[in-house]
Design a protein around this motif. Structure first.
Motif, PDB file in Angstrom:
ATOM      1  N   ARG A 108     -38.004  26.094  12.366  1.00 15.51           N
ATOM      2  CA  ARG A 108     -36.955  27.419  12.823  1.00 15.51           C
ATOM      3  C   ARG A 108     -37.282  28.454  11.794  1.00 15.51           C
ATOM      4  O   ARG A 108     -37.309  28.291  10.633  1.00 15.51           O
ATOM      5  CB  ARG A 108     -35.585  26.767  12.905  1.00 15.51           C
TER       6      ARG A 108
ATOM      7  N   PHE B 105     -35.257  16.479  12.893  1.00 16.48           N
ATOM      8  CA  PHE B 105     -35.282  17.863  13.489  1.00 16.48           C
ATOM      9  C   PHE B 105     -33.987  18.332  14.496  1.00 16.48           C
ATOM     10  O   PHE B 105     -33.613  19.434  14.574  1.00 16.48           O
ATOM     11  CB  PHE B 105     -36.498  17.688  14.650  1.00 16.48           C
TER      12      PHE B 105
ATOM     13  N   GLN C  73     -31.815  21.621  13.902  1.00 13.82           N
ATOM     14  CA  GLN C  73     -31.602  22.293  15.092  1.00 13.82           C
ATOM     15  C   GLN C  73     -30.091  22.566  15.510  1.00 13.82           C
ATOM     16  O   GLN C  73     -29.968  23.390  15.999  1.00 13.82           O
ATOM     17  CB  GLN C  73     -32.296  22.121  16.184  1.00 13.82           C
TER      18      GLN C  73
ATOM     19  N   PRO D 243     -44.565  17.314  17.921  1.00  9.44           N
ATOM     20  CA  PRO D 243     -44.600  18.101  17.290  1.00  9.44           C
ATOM     21  C   PRO D 243     -43.000  18.793  16.726  1.00  9.44           C
ATOM     22  O   PRO D 243     -42.106  18.364  17.703  1.00  9.44           O
ATOM     23  CB  PRO D 243     -45.093  19.497  18.107  1.00  9.44           C
ATOM     24  N   THR D 244     -42.883  19.190  15.810  1.00  5.51           N
ATOM     25  CA  THR D 244     -41.234  19.717  15.250  1.00  5.51           C
ATOM     26  C   THR D 244     -41.611  21.106  14.336  1.00  5.51           C
ATOM     27  O   THR D 244     -41.677  20.987  13.282  1.00  5.51           O
ATOM     28  CB  THR D 244     -40.752  18.637  14.190  1.00  5.51           C
ATOM     29  N   PRO D 245     -41.725  22.118  15.279  1.00  5.25           N
ATOM     30  CA  PRO D 245     -41.808  23.529  14.717  1.00  5.25           C
ATOM     31  C   PRO D 245     -40.508  23.710  13.905  1.00  5.25           C
ATOM     32  O   PRO D 245     -39.544  23.451  14.298  1.00  5.25           O
ATOM     33  CB  PRO D 245     -41.730  24.429  15.959  1.00  5.25           C
TER      34      PRO D 245
ATOM     35  N   GLU E  36     -38.356  23.260  24.211  1.00  8.30           N
ATOM     36  CA  GLU E  36     -38.865  21.905  23.998  1.00  8.30           C
ATOM     37  C   GLU E  36     -40.281  22.070  23.396  1.00  8.30           C
ATOM     38  O   GLU E  36     -41.319  22.726  23.980  1.00  8.30           O
ATOM     39  CB  GLU E  36     -39.063  21.439  25.513  1.00  8.30           C
ATOM     40  N   PRO E  37     -40.420  21.364  22.073  1.00 15.08           N
ATOM     41  CA  PRO E  37     -41.644  21.682  21.547  1.00 15.08           C
ATOM     42  C   PRO E  37     -42.986  20.979  22.269  1.00 15.08           C
ATOM     43  O   PRO E  37     -44.078  21.356  22.190  1.00 15.08           O
ATOM     44  CB  PRO E  37     -41.547  20.806  20.221  1.00 15.08           C
TER      45      PRO E  37
ATOM     46  N   TYR F 206     -37.587  15.950  24.396  1.00 16.04           N
ATOM     47  CA  TYR F 206     -36.947  15.239  23.236  1.00 16.04           C
ATOM     48  C   TYR F 206     -35.335  14.627  23.528  1.00 16.04           C
ATOM     49  O   TYR F 206     -34.965  13.946  22.800  1.00 16.04           O
ATOM     50  CB  TYR F 206     -37.080  16.449  22.217  1.00 16.04           C
TER      51      TYR F 206
ATOM     52  N   HIS G 110     -36.230  28.919  19.214  1.00 22.46           N
ATOM     53  CA  HIS G 110     -35.696  27.964  18.625  1.00 22.46           C
ATOM     54  C   HIS G 110     -35.308  26.880  19.507  1.00 22.46           C
ATOM     55  O   HIS G 110     -35.316  27.161  20.870  1.00 22.46           O
ATOM     56  CB  HIS G 110     -34.481  28.127  17.768  1.00 22.46           C
ATOM     57  N   TYR G 111     -34.713  25.705  19.352  1.00 23.57           N
ATOM     58  CA  TYR G 111     -34.692  24.567  20.117  1.00 23.57           C
ATOM     59  C   TYR G 111     -33.536  24.873  21.151  1.00 23.57           C
ATOM     60  O   TYR G 111     -33.400  24.638  22.039  1.00 23.57           O
ATOM     61  CB  TYR G 111     -34.267  23.230  19.481  1.00 23.57           C
TER      62      TYR G 111
END
Ligand SMILES: Cc1cc2nc3c(=O)[nH]c(=O)nc-3n(C[C@H](O)[C@H](O)[C@H](O)COP(=O)(O)O)c2cc1C
Ligand code: SF4
Ligand code: SF4
Lengths: 423, 66
Positions: free
Chosen positions: A420, A324, A328, A416-418, A85-86, A273, A159-160
């Motif tokens: 991948r 996102f 993902q 936030p949406t890091p 979870e970002p 999210y 990653h998510y």
């Protein structure tokens, strides 16, 4: 230490992490000897405490432990610290600040399910946390704690989906780290083919305290459905963001008051999210426990609380998260790949004011058809967020659909949406 | 008995929906949407045939359900 007070997990933490075993034992006292504890009794204790998982799905911990013990052969415990979870920081915080509490919990869980080995999994970008944990493991080995299982620290590509349990089992076995079709579920056949108990690191930290103080003590805080305390990660339009330990059932507005809003409140995302938006008018009626949240279709999930201020654009935020989710997807299941892509594209067109007239009915159809049709719950969670966004921000979506982007669309992102990482 | 799809192996060409239209419809991309409840006895035979006909063996007949 039998009074119903907070903090519990974060007890004794003021200015530095509790990295030394001695200090940990000074704060929490010794873990009662596990060898004398009957396995079924330990599980009954967790059951009496009413502990639920803190990784997102709120599943009763004792039921999962029992499922593992119903299988034959040696089992294994995985402490899930992947924290995909970002907007969540609580698992990293625990592993860094109170590593021995998590390791105690893993030791108790290992005893309960008859496992000799426990693996703590965490994202590989986080050197600080990994080093804190490795030092704690060495510390315990030096001290020769007889009840400890053999601990391993596994650093996985973040990653998510990394922390989804079957993806985690895959990665720990040297596989691609993607979710697999179940059954077999991890409790049937997991890491190294063994029955595997996957439990979030916060869940395990609570286990460590329940083993010390008992079920009644645990229930002195919280609500009947959600006993005890929980960590929350608060971010967004607040003056002091961070990780806090609260009692289940705390008023959401009280939590927001305690961290201080720095903008007029528009909505709050609760859970993560995969969670649910509560509008500013709903917030004063909500307590952070399932009894209250369920009336809004919400759960506390992984304990994420994001305040969205009036200066942010909820449509732009929702659109970024929709994109996102599509990005993902592990790319394995037709409904997830096609559905999340189509949803993201259509939400994006609504936001840009370029959607055609069927956009809303398309979204309704796709989002109602997607749940339970992937190998994992990624599409289910994604769809829940999208539906919640369309409901909470109905007026804003309608405005965007008619007039295109608003002046707030270019405000700095709140959620936030890091990206991948690819190797 | 219930029908399930393994979404990882399903390639979505919809043969199952042709064989068992009473129970399976297709989404906008041709992937099956199953009626998730217990199969009525009179459909069991057809369901078994549909499962056996799936070219990737993605359609499964489950006794436990879920
Ligand atoms: C897409 C997806 C991502 C997940 N990511 C995490 C995660 O990062 N950490 C975690 O503890 N659980 C995560 N979960 C939940 C795990 O599958 C599993 O339920 C959990 O680790 C069990 O621990 P708990 O019962 O103690 O919560 C995720 C689930 C899904 C569907
Ligand atoms: S549902 Fe989506 S994220 Fe989950 S395994 Fe299938 S493709 Fe991957
Ligand atoms: S026949 Fe098999 S592969 Fe084809 S759509 Fe049905 S389940 Fe999928």
């Amino acid at each position: 230490m039998t009074t119903a007070s907070l903090p519990r997990l974060l007890l004794g933490l003021d200015d530095h992490p509790i990295s030394q075993l001695d200090e940990h034992l000074d704060v929490h006292g010794p873990l009662p000897s596990l060898r004398k504890r009957d396995r079924q009794q330990l599980i009954a204790l967790i059951e009496d405490a009413g502990l639920r998982g803190h990784g997102g799905a709120s599943f009763p911990a004792a039921r999962k432990m029992r499922a593992v013990t119903s299988r034959r052969g040696p089992s294994i415990v995985v402490a899930n610290g992947c924290e995909g979870e970002p907007a969540s920081m609580k698992d990293g915080t625990l592993l860094r600040e109170v590593p021995h509490l998590v390791l105690d919990g893993a030791a108790v869980a290992a005893r309960a399910v008859g496992a000799r080995a426990a693996i703590v999994a965490l994202p590989d970008h986080d050197d600080r946390t990994a080093h804190a944990l490795q030092a704690a493991v060495r510390d315990r080995q030096r001290a020769g704690i007889r009840d400890d299982p053999s601990f391993e620290v596994a650093r996985l590509e973040p990653h998510y989906l990394a922390g989804q349990e079957s993806a985690l089992v895959s990665a720990l076995g040297g596989g691609p780290g993607k979710p697999s079709f179940t059954p077999p579920r991890p409790f049937e056949r997991g890491v190294r083919g063994r029955p595997t108990l996957v439990q979030n690191v916060e869940t395990l930290a609570h286990v460590a305290l329940i083993a010390r103080h008992g079920a009644d003590w645990f229930r002195q805080l919280g609500t009947p459905s959600d006993p005890g305390s929980t960590l929350v990660t608060v971010s967004g339009a607040v003056a002091s963001p961070g990780v806090f330990e609260i009692e289940h059932g705390m008023w959401l507005s009280e939590l927001l008051d305690s961290v201080g809003l720095d903008d007029r409140l528009a909505a709050v995302l609760v859970g993560g999210y995969f969670g649910t938006w509560l509008t500013a008018s709903e917030v004063p009626r909500v307590r952070l426990a399932s009894e209250s949240l369920s009336a809004y279709g919400a759960t506390l999930g992984a304990g994420v609380v994001v305040a969205l201020g009036a200066g942010a654009c909820p449509v732009a935020e929702s659109t970024r998260i929709a994109e996102f989710f599509a990005a993902q997807s592990a790319g394995q299941c037709g409904p997830c790949v096609n559905g999340l892509h189509a949803v993201a594209q259509t939400v994006q067109q609504l936001a840009a004011g370029t959607a055609d007239r069927t956009a809303r009915s398309d979204l309704d159809r796709w989002t109602s058809q997607l749940p339970r049709r992937g190998a994992c719950q990624h599409p289910d969670g994604a769809v829940r967020f999208i539906r919640s966004s369309l409901r909470a921000f109905e007026a804003e979506f309608r405005d965007h659909a008619r007039r295109g982007p608003c002046e707030r669309c270019s405000s700095p992102p709140v959620l936030p949406t890091p990206a991948r990482r690819r190797r | 008995m219930q029908l399930r799809v393994n979404p990882i192996s399903c390639v979505g060409h919809g043969l199952c929906a042709e064989l068992l239209p009473e129970w399976i419809e297709l989404d906008d991309w041709g992937y099956p949407i199953l009626n998730g409840t217990d199969l009525p006895p009179d459909l069991l035979q057809h369901a078994r045939r549909a499962a056996n006909s799936c070219p990737t063996l993605a359609l499964l007949l489950d006794s436990e359900g879920g």
